[in-house]
Motif scaffolding. Structure first.
Motif, PDB file in Angstrom:
ATOM      1  N   ALA A 420       0.650  -1.258  -0.155  1.00  0.00           N
ATOM      2  CA  ALA A 420       0.226   0.104   0.179  1.00  0.00           C
ATOM      3  C   ALA A 420       0.856   1.280  -0.024  1.00  0.00           C
ATOM      4  O   ALA A 420       0.456   2.008  -0.764  1.00  0.00           O
ATOM      5  CB  ALA A 420      -1.069  -0.137   1.207  1.00  0.00           C
ATOM      6  N   ALA A 421       1.911   1.460   0.999  1.00  0.00           N
ATOM      7  CA  ALA A 421       2.440   2.702   0.999  1.00  0.00           C
ATOM      8  C   ALA A 421       3.454   2.890  -0.073  1.00  0.00           C
ATOM      9  O   ALA A 421       3.250   4.158  -0.678  1.00  0.00           O
ATOM     10  CB  ALA A 421       3.277   2.699   2.405  1.00  0.00           C
ATOM     11  N   PRO A 422       4.164   1.985  -0.432  1.00  0.00           N
ATOM     12  CA  PRO A 422       5.083   2.350  -1.616  1.00  0.00           C
ATOM     13  C   PRO A 422       4.339   2.589  -2.826  1.00  0.00           C
ATOM     14  O   PRO A 422       4.827   3.464  -3.609  1.00  0.00           O
ATOM     15  CB  PRO A 422       6.036   0.998  -1.774  1.00  0.00           C
ATOM     16  CG  PRO A 422       5.641   0.516  -0.507  1.00  0.00           C
ATOM     17  CD  PRO A 422       4.567   0.783   0.020  1.00  0.00           C
ATOM     18  N   ASN A 423       3.273   1.926  -3.130  1.00  0.00           N
ATOM     19  CA  ASN A 423       2.613   2.246  -4.460  1.00  0.00           C
ATOM     20  C   ASN A 423       1.933   3.736  -4.303  1.00  0.00           C
ATOM     21  O   ASN A 423       1.659   4.312  -5.199  1.00  0.00           O
ATOM     22  CB  ASN A 423       1.414   1.022  -4.607  1.00  0.00           C
ATOM     23  CG  ASN A 423       0.804   1.196  -5.822  1.00  0.00           C
ATOM     24  OD1 ASN A 423       1.357   1.064  -6.907  1.00  0.00           O
ATOM     25  ND2 ASN A 423      -0.498   1.355  -6.119  1.00  0.00           N
ATOM     26  N   THR A 424       1.301   3.953  -3.149  1.00  0.00           N
ATOM     27  CA  THR A 424       0.985   5.299  -3.159  1.00  0.00           C
ATOM     28  C   THR A 424       2.126   6.050  -3.354  1.00  0.00           C
ATOM     29  O   THR A 424       1.598   7.309  -4.250  1.00  0.00           O
ATOM     30  CB  THR A 424       0.170   5.413  -1.677  1.00  0.00           C
ATOM     31  OG1 THR A 424      -0.928   4.448  -1.466  1.00  0.00           O
ATOM     32  CG2 THR A 424      -0.486   6.877  -1.530  1.00  0.00           C
ATOM     33  N   ALA A 425       2.903   6.239  -2.728  1.00  0.00           N
ATOM     34  CA  ALA A 425       4.105   6.965  -2.821  1.00  0.00           C
ATOM     35  C   ALA A 425       4.438   7.426  -4.395  1.00  0.00           C
ATOM     36  O   ALA A 425       4.849   8.228  -4.991  1.00  0.00           O
ATOM     37  CB  ALA A 425       5.356   6.768  -2.210  1.00  0.00           C
ATOM     38  N   ILE A 426       4.608   6.017  -5.030  1.00  0.00           N
ATOM     39  CA  ILE A 426       4.940   6.154  -6.577  1.00  0.00           C
ATOM     40  C   ILE A 426       3.791   7.074  -7.359  1.00  0.00           C
ATOM     41  O   ILE A 426       4.131   7.873  -7.993  1.00  0.00           O
ATOM     42  CB  ILE A 426       4.799   4.759  -6.987  1.00  0.00           C
ATOM     43  CG1 ILE A 426       5.832   4.013  -6.516  1.00  0.00           C
ATOM     44  CG2 ILE A 426       4.878   4.776  -8.669  1.00  0.00           C
ATOM     45  CD1 ILE A 426       5.901   2.575  -6.979  1.00  0.00           C
ATOM     46  N   ILE A 427       2.566   6.912  -7.026  1.00  0.00           N
ATOM     47  CA  ILE A 427       1.524   7.605  -7.709  1.00  0.00           C
ATOM     48  C   ILE A 427       1.475   9.245  -7.059  1.00  0.00           C
ATOM     49  O   ILE A 427       1.545  10.064  -8.178  1.00  0.00           O
ATOM     50  CB  ILE A 427      -0.013   6.952  -7.106  1.00  0.00           C
ATOM     51  CG1 ILE A 427      -0.173   5.750  -7.581  1.00  0.00           C
ATOM     52  CG2 ILE A 427      -1.152   8.020  -7.508  1.00  0.00           C
ATOM     53  CD1 ILE A 427      -1.428   4.889  -7.103  1.00  0.00           C
ATOM     54  N   MET A 428       1.451   9.479  -5.964  1.00  0.00           N
ATOM     55  CA  MET A 428       1.619  10.766  -5.447  1.00  0.00           C
ATOM     56  C   MET A 428       3.075  11.469  -5.968  1.00  0.00           C
ATOM     57  O   MET A 428       2.742  12.841  -6.306  1.00  0.00           O
ATOM     58  CB  MET A 428       1.464  10.858  -3.937  1.00  0.00           C
ATOM     59  CG  MET A 428       0.130  10.549  -3.489  1.00  0.00           C
ATOM     60  SD  MET A 428      -1.156  11.100  -4.064  1.00  0.00           S
ATOM     61  CE  MET A 428      -1.303  12.927  -3.467  1.00  0.00           C
ATOM     62  N   SER A 429       3.844  10.999  -6.172  1.00  0.00           N
ATOM     63  CA  SER A 429       5.200  11.583  -6.533  1.00  0.00           C
ATOM     64  C   SER A 429       5.352  11.919  -8.024  1.00  0.00           C
ATOM     65  O   SER A 429       6.215  12.428  -8.708  1.00  0.00           O
ATOM     66  CB  SER A 429       6.250  10.873  -5.869  1.00  0.00           C
ATOM     67  OG  SER A 429       6.429  10.627  -4.688  1.00  0.00           O
ATOM     68  N   SER A 430       4.318  10.971  -8.631  1.00  0.00           N
ATOM     69  CA  SER A 430       4.423  11.381 -10.278  1.00  0.00           C
ATOM     70  C   SER A 430       3.427  12.375 -10.787  1.00  0.00           C
ATOM     71  O   SER A 430       3.453  12.607 -12.023  1.00  0.00           O
ATOM     72  CB  SER A 430       3.936   9.805 -10.806  1.00  0.00           C
ATOM     73  OG  SER A 430       2.439   9.656 -10.601  1.00  0.00           O
ATOM     74  N   VAL A 431       2.567  12.911  -9.731  1.00  0.00           N
ATOM     75  CA  VAL A 431       1.771  13.926 -10.386  1.00  0.00           C
ATOM     76  C   VAL A 431       2.233  15.423 -10.159  1.00  0.00           C
ATOM     77  O   VAL A 431       2.749  15.571  -9.074  1.00  0.00           O
ATOM     78  CB  VAL A 431       0.411  13.775  -9.817  1.00  0.00           C
ATOM     79  CG1 VAL A 431      -0.148  12.578 -10.287  1.00  0.00           C
ATOM     80  CG2 VAL A 431       0.437  13.849  -8.444  1.00  0.00           C
ATOM     81  N   PRO A 432       1.908  16.539 -10.964  1.00  0.00           N
ATOM     82  CA  PRO A 432       2.216  17.819 -10.446  1.00  0.00           C
ATOM     83  C   PRO A 432       1.720  18.243  -9.135  1.00  0.00           C
ATOM     84  O   PRO A 432       0.523  17.558  -8.839  1.00  0.00           O
ATOM     85  CB  PRO A 432       1.456  18.664 -11.651  1.00  0.00           C
ATOM     86  CG  PRO A 432       1.326  17.600 -12.686  1.00  0.00           C
ATOM     87  CD  PRO A 432       1.095  16.298 -12.116  1.00  0.00           C
ATOM     88  N   ALA A 433       2.300  19.000  -8.375  1.00  0.00           N
ATOM     89  CA  ALA A 433       1.669  19.652  -7.202  1.00  0.00           C
ATOM     90  C   ALA A 433       0.506  20.018  -6.920  1.00  0.00           C
ATOM     91  O   ALA A 433      -0.534  19.775  -6.030  1.00  0.00           O
ATOM     92  CB  ALA A 433       2.585  20.619  -6.599  1.00  0.00           C
TER      93      ALA A 433
END
Length: 437
Positions: A420-433
């Motif tokens: 859960a956590a690593p996958n969410t970090a991947i998603i959230m870090s891939s989008v503009p602020a």
């Protein structure tokens, strides 16, 4: 300059000067931990609520004096099961977009307030029979709006507050709280419904009151806010399309025309086909409007597209497992071992504790380690561990040894926590602020 610093809206650091009204300013080093603890409570309460009703349904229907298995009452059962989740699915994207436009903290705080007020109203249901069921279904839908506001903006608030080197850990705590909440709700529901069915709503009230006051006093806008116009056509087509599709699936499990399932029901087919067509129209609208509710260009990023696909698959697997384990324990295993049917909700929740423990152990640890060693390895390994546990559950007999069962669901919880956590970090870090909501 850190990601945290560049992501703030102009003047955000000045919120620290209002210390008479606020606890810790946004520029304070400890603010990120305040944001983490509050949003974790928000995620926990929103997801506990979705599953606490699931395991408590026999007690709820007994309390309002309604037999949900009578043909005329099956719709009450279906909407009690699906209403909250359907509304959440429909609104979470739109409310995330609203948070990007108006401020994530503002929408999040309003969600806490709505959620708490509706918990009180739900517990005061004055009716019995069909009227009592409609009261609960209607106010659960309103409550789902508040829950959607919490879920849509909590990860974005954390991403704004934490620097990139700590995001995995922060999102890990937050997301595992959300996922574990769905299983903690099973335990709480099993315990509380044997005492009083209204208590499954009371439990939200003190937590909600504390969380609401805390959120209003301590959280600040630290992310980029992009004012814009609401994409009404996008919102309308998305809401109609997803509602029709999910309602079609919901009624598809109801018997129809002599069949055990309802997939030949014209209304079900209309919902499935019409919903799919409307979602296709939504995609066309989003590709053409200047300020879309959801910018489809985000899916051009492989990390974003793959991470969301993995989230969907994981949610389907986890939801199916949760639903089947409740049926398996309450309907088969516990009665075979001498438990009275009235006591099965409580014991089903207790016997599923290893699943929750696995989530709670693996989630924060996986988030912290993924910050150091990379998120993809942990996300992939988490899915692999879940797959192994599913294979083990497939070969269990109906009357299984509990310790084998406990080991398998513990393994499943570990896998879910790792993922859960690593996958969410991947998603959230891939989008503009400005698109994090």
């Amino acid at each position: 300059m850190t990601t945290k610093e560049t992501d703030r809206i102009p003047g955000a650091s000045e919120t620290g000067q209002h210390r008479g009204r606020r606890w810790i300013g946004a520029d304070h080093p400890g603010y990120k931990w305040v944001a983490l603890t509050n949003t974790t409570v928000g995620m926990l309460i929103a997801t506990i609520n979705s599953s606490i009703v699931l395991i408590s349904l026999p007690g709820i229907f007994t309390g309002i004096r309604l037999d949900p298995l009578e043909p005329a009452n099956v719709s009450y059962l279906l909407w009690m099961l699906m209403g909250y989740m359907l509304v959440t699915a429909v609104l979470v994207v739109a409310l995330g977009r609203l948070g990007d436009m108006m401020g994530r903290v503002r929408i999040y705080n309003a969600g806490f307030l709505i959620f708490t007020i509706t918990s009180v109203i739900l517990s005061l249901d004055p009716f019995h029979g069909g009227s009592g069921a409609l009261w609960l279904i209607g106010w659960r839908i309103v409550q789902a709006i508040g829950g959607s506001m919490l879920m849509a903006n909590s990860a974005a608030i954390l991403t704004d507050a934490f620097p990139a080197r700590q995001r995995g850990m922060a999102l890990g705590v937050n997301m595992v709280a959300g996922i574990a909440g769905s299983f903690l709700g099973l335990v709480l529901g099993g315990v509380l419904v044997t005492w009083n069915w209204r208590s499954i709503f009371w439990v939200n009230v003190p937590i909600g009151l504390i969380g609401t006051v805390w959120a209003y006093k301590s959280l600040h806008e630290t992310g980029i806010r992009r004012p814009g116009r609401m994409d009404w056509w996008g919102n309308i087509t998305f809401a109609i399309g997803l509602t029709a599709l999910l309602a079609g699936i919901t009624y598809g499990i109801q018997p129809y025309g002599g069949h055990t399932m309802g997939w030949t029901n014209p209304w079900v087919l209309a919902g499935l086909i019409g919903g799919a067509v409307m979602l296709a129209v939504f995609c066309l609208v989003e590709a053409r409007v200047a300020e879309p509710m959801f910018p489809l260009r985000l899916f051009r990023d492989a990390a974003f597209a793959g991470g969301n696909a993995a989230t969907l698959l994981g949610a389907i697997a986890r939801g199916g497992l949760q639903f089947m384990l409740i049926i398996w324990l309450q309907g088969i295993w516990l009665p075979l071992h001498g438990y009275d049917y009235a006591d099965t909700p409580l014991w089903a929740g207790i016997y599923m504790l290893p699943l929750t423990i696995g989530f709670l152990l693996a989630g924060p640890l996986s988030g912290a380690l993924s910050d150091k060693f990379g998120a993809r390895l942990f996300a992939a390994c988490g899915f692999l561990v879940m797959a192994v546990s599913f294979a083990g559950l497939l070969v269990l007999p109906s009357d299984f040894s509990y310790w084998v069962f406990a080991a398998l669901i513990f393994l499943n919880g570990l896998g879910g926590g790792l993922f859960a956590a690593p996958n969410t970090a991947i998603i959230m870090s891939s989008v503009p602020a400005d698109a994090r909501g």
